[in-house]
Design an enzyme around this catalytic site. Structure first.
Site, short mmCIF file in Angstrom:
data_model
loop_
_atom_site.label_atom_id
_atom_site.label_comp_id
_atom_site.label_asym_id
_atom_site.label_seq_id
_atom_site.Cartn_x
_atom_site.Cartn_y
_atom_site.Cartn_z
N GLU A 47 13.45 65.37 -35.86
CA GLU A 47 12.75 66.40 -35.93
C GLU A 47 12.31 67.70 -34.54
O GLU A 47 13.09 66.73 -33.13
CB GLU A 47 10.94 66.59 -35.82
CG GLU A 47 10.25 66.12 -37.34
CD GLU A 47 10.52 64.75 -37.06
OE1 GLU A 47 9.33 64.25 -38.98
OE2 GLU A 47 10.76 64.22 -36.83
N THR A 48 12.93 68.58 -34.60
CA THR A 48 12.72 69.14 -33.09
C THR A 48 11.16 70.05 -33.26
O THR A 48 11.20 70.77 -34.12
CB THR A 48 13.90 69.80 -33.58
OG1 THR A 48 15.42 69.27 -33.42
CG2 THR A 48 13.94 70.93 -31.86
#
Length: 126
Positions: A47-48
């Site tokens: 995830e970002t």
């Protein structure tokens, strides 16, 4: 070319390289959804998160969460990591140990304890 501040965090880790990796992009208001998705795919982390100015009343900060393939309304380690980054990077100051995180799932209450340079973060899932 616009430059963006970026961190890679090791969430839930007691030592480097043992936690959940998280990309953090600050001041992302100028990025479109397509650019956020492309950047998350390029970074290729699970995830970002992208920090934006809050748009909901009562929110201290706003994050959007992307995997390499899609946007998520909420995810645990990105929400915890975002709160940690917001505090340690000076984006927000907890009030009586509390913050409110805006994400696609809504407003999440965040509890912050400990020193600003090493806070402990607790939040409830939506």
């Amino acid at each position: 070319m616009t430059a963006y501040r970026y961190l890679q965090l090791d969430v839930f880790a007691h030592q480097p390289g043992t936690g959940n990796p998280l990309g953090v992009v600050f001041d992302a208001d100028g990025l479109s959804t397509d650019r956020m998705q492309a950047l998350a795919a390029w970074l290729n982390l699970s995830e970002t998160v992208f920090f934006l100015r809050p748009t909901a009343a009562g929110a201290d900060y706003h994050v959007r969460i992307f995997t390499p393939a899609s946007e998520l309304p909420f995810a645990g380690h990105p929400s915890v990591g975002a709160a940690w980054a917001a505090v340690t990077c000076g984006l927000v100051q907890p009030r009586d140990g509390a913050l409110v995180q805006q994400c696609a799932a809504g407003l999440l209450p965040v509890q912050v304890t400990g020193p600003a340079n090493a806070p402990t973060i607790q939040l409830a899932s939506p």
